[in-house]
Design an enzyme around this catalytic site. Sequence first.
Site, PDB file in Angstrom:
ATOM      1  CD  GLU A 250      -5.058  12.508  25.582  1.00 34.38           C
ATOM      2  OE1 GLU A 250      -5.467  11.346  25.717  1.00 34.38           O
ATOM      3  OE2 GLU A 250      -3.940  12.882  25.984  1.00 34.38           O
TER       4      GLU A 250
ATOM      5  CG  HIS B  38      -0.271   9.236  26.738  1.00 32.78           C
ATOM      6  ND1 HIS B  38      -1.268   8.948  25.830  1.00 32.78           N
ATOM      7  CD2 HIS B  38      -0.727  10.293  27.453  1.00 32.78           C
ATOM      8  CE1 HIS B  38      -2.282   9.791  26.009  1.00 32.78           C
ATOM      9  NE2 HIS B  38      -1.977  10.615  26.983  1.00 32.78           N
TER      10      HIS B  38
ATOM     11  CD  GLU C 259      -2.058   3.547  34.772  1.00 33.95           C
ATOM     12  OE1 GLU C 259      -2.696   4.607  34.855  1.00 33.95           O
ATOM     13  OE2 GLU C 259      -0.957   3.436  34.242  1.00 33.95           O
TER      14      GLU C 259
ATOM     15  CG  ASN D 168      -0.731   5.625  30.093  1.00 38.41           C
ATOM     16  OD1 ASN D 168      -1.305   6.688  30.317  1.00 38.41           O
ATOM     17  ND2 ASN D 168      -0.337   4.809  31.049  1.00 38.41           N
TER      18      ASN D 168
ATOM     19  CG  HIS E  30       4.486  11.158  28.596  1.00 43.81           C
ATOM     20  ND1 HIS E  30       4.008  10.217  29.478  1.00 43.81           N
ATOM     21  CD2 HIS E  30       3.522  12.095  28.508  1.00 43.81           C
ATOM     22  CE1 HIS E  30       2.806  10.579  29.892  1.00 43.81           C
ATOM     23  NE2 HIS E  30       2.489  11.714  29.320  1.00 43.81           N
TER      24      HIS E  30
ATOM     25  CE  LYS F  82      -9.400   8.965  32.443  1.00 42.79           C
ATOM     26  NZ  LYS F  82      -8.432  10.005  32.576  1.00 42.79           N
TER      27      LYS F  82
ATOM     28  NE  ARG G 261      -6.371  12.260  58.950  1.00 41.65           N
ATOM     29  CZ  ARG G 261      -6.383  12.918  60.110  1.00 41.65           C
ATOM     30  NH1 ARG G 261      -7.476  13.543  60.490  1.00 41.65           N
ATOM     31  NH2 ARG G 261      -5.321  12.925  60.862  1.00 41.65           N
TER      32      ARG G 261
ATOM     33  CE  LYS H 236      -3.729   7.424  36.328  1.00 42.65           C
ATOM     34  NZ  LYS H 236      -2.900   7.109  35.137  1.00 42.65           N
TER      35      LYS H 236
ATOM     36  NE  ARG I 212      -6.829   5.746  35.247  1.00 41.77           N
ATOM     37  CZ  ARG I 212      -7.451   6.554  36.078  1.00 41.77           C
ATOM     38  NH1 ARG I 212      -8.059   6.067  37.137  1.00 41.77           N
ATOM     39  NH2 ARG I 212      -7.469   7.851  35.867  1.00 41.77           N
TER      40      ARG I 212
ATOM     41  CG  HIS J 134      -0.268  15.889  26.776  1.00 42.05           C
ATOM     42  ND1 HIS J 134       0.663  14.965  27.204  1.00 42.05           N
ATOM     43  CD2 HIS J 134      -1.470  15.252  26.817  1.00 42.05           C
ATOM     44  CE1 HIS J 134       0.051  13.829  27.503  1.00 42.05           C
ATOM     45  NE2 HIS J 134      -1.250  13.976  27.275  1.00 42.05           N
TER      46      HIS J 134
HETATM   47  N1  GLY Z   1      -4.840  10.054  31.625  1.00 41.52           N
HETATM   48  C1  GLY Z   1      -4.658   8.692  31.939  1.00 41.52           C
HETATM   49  C2  GLY Z   1      -5.474   8.209  33.089  1.00 41.52           C
HETATM   50  O1  GLY Z   1      -6.317   8.922  33.588  1.00 41.52           O
HETATM   51  O2  GLY Z   1      -5.284   7.097  33.520  1.00 41.52           O
END
Ligand code: GLY
Length: 375
Positions: free
Chosen positions: A192, A254, A243, A251, A258, A233, A128, A150, A247, A273
């Site tokens: 980025e 993106h 998000e 993107n 993508h 960030k 956990r 993430k 957040r 990418h």
């Molecule tokens: N790479 C996008 C985020 O971390 O939300």
Amino acid sequence: MKSSETSERLVHVPLGDRAYDILIGPGLIGRAGGEISTRIKGRKAAIVTDENVANHYLEALIDSLEADGIDATSLILPAGEKTKSFEHLTRVCDALLEARIERNDTVIALGGGVIGDLAGFAAGIVRRGVRFVQMPTSLLSQVDSSVGGKTGINTRHGKNLIGVFNQPDLVLADTDVLQTLSDREFRAGYAEVAKYGLIDKPDFFVWLERNWRDVFAGGAARIEAIATSCQAKAEVVVADERETGRRALLNLGHTFGHALEAATEYDSSRLVHGEGVAIGMVLAHQFSARLNLASPDDAERVETHLKTVGLPTRLSDIPGELPPPEVLMRAIAQDKKVTGGKLTFILTRGVGQSFVANDVPCSEVVTFLEEKHPQ
Ligand code: GLY
């Protein structure tokens, strides 16, 4: 952000009881044992890495941990996106349990985004949750995926569809390791970096326009650019960790990016990418100009900068044939939720003025793609 006597930077991510530091600078692999042992109680660590990174840095990391009394085991996985799978997640979880990693022990992700996402996910679910340190080794992972929590894996339904938010306890971004990146990989990560200027830091974008050569050359400017990106960030993540709104700005570029990655079947010889993001950011600025939200001069400025550093900026820069606009639109719709023919898109009012638009008509996107398509 504070600077120490060396050129090292520290960015703090103030997330309450999940707050953590990001250290950015040279020589951090050699000092990892000290940095970890002052913050984490457990005396055991399991390093998850890939074959390429292990060849260069695994031994140095193990030596550093053992010098500070941390007993280290390691698991070396194949390099590449395919490793972000259920099969490899099982392997990592089994290895952590076999090594008897307990809640106060540490999983160290030594690698790029694939290793960080996979090891971070395993660290979030084994017992956990055990302690977790990100040691990103690509520019892209130092400025993006290692920060913000993430984690996850891919399935046949799509990328990153299974995972958890799991903030690391520490991020150690050793800038020496960037010296072994190819020019192409470094440039892809730079897309980025530029993204943070374009989202809401126009002064940073101006700084990059003036100083990009020094950023590419290495040294203090590179560390400054990485630290500014991590700070940017961190601000977004602290404002909207899960998000639900802001957040999504991360993107920028993106949605198109993508779709282009999917259209080129994730074939890295055609597109990686960061390159998709570079083209996507130019398209997002051009699309915003087409919708009369921004001046075409801004789109031109963004394209000029990304092109100057050697990034692709147009659909025609991608080698080989691209599927027609309707197929690209299908890929966009698969990536994003479409409601009543409308989708969520990151648009802009100009450099550093991005915003989340929830009602962009798909028909406008298709018409725009028809104009930009090389065939
Ligand atoms: N790479 C996008 C985020 O971390 O939300």
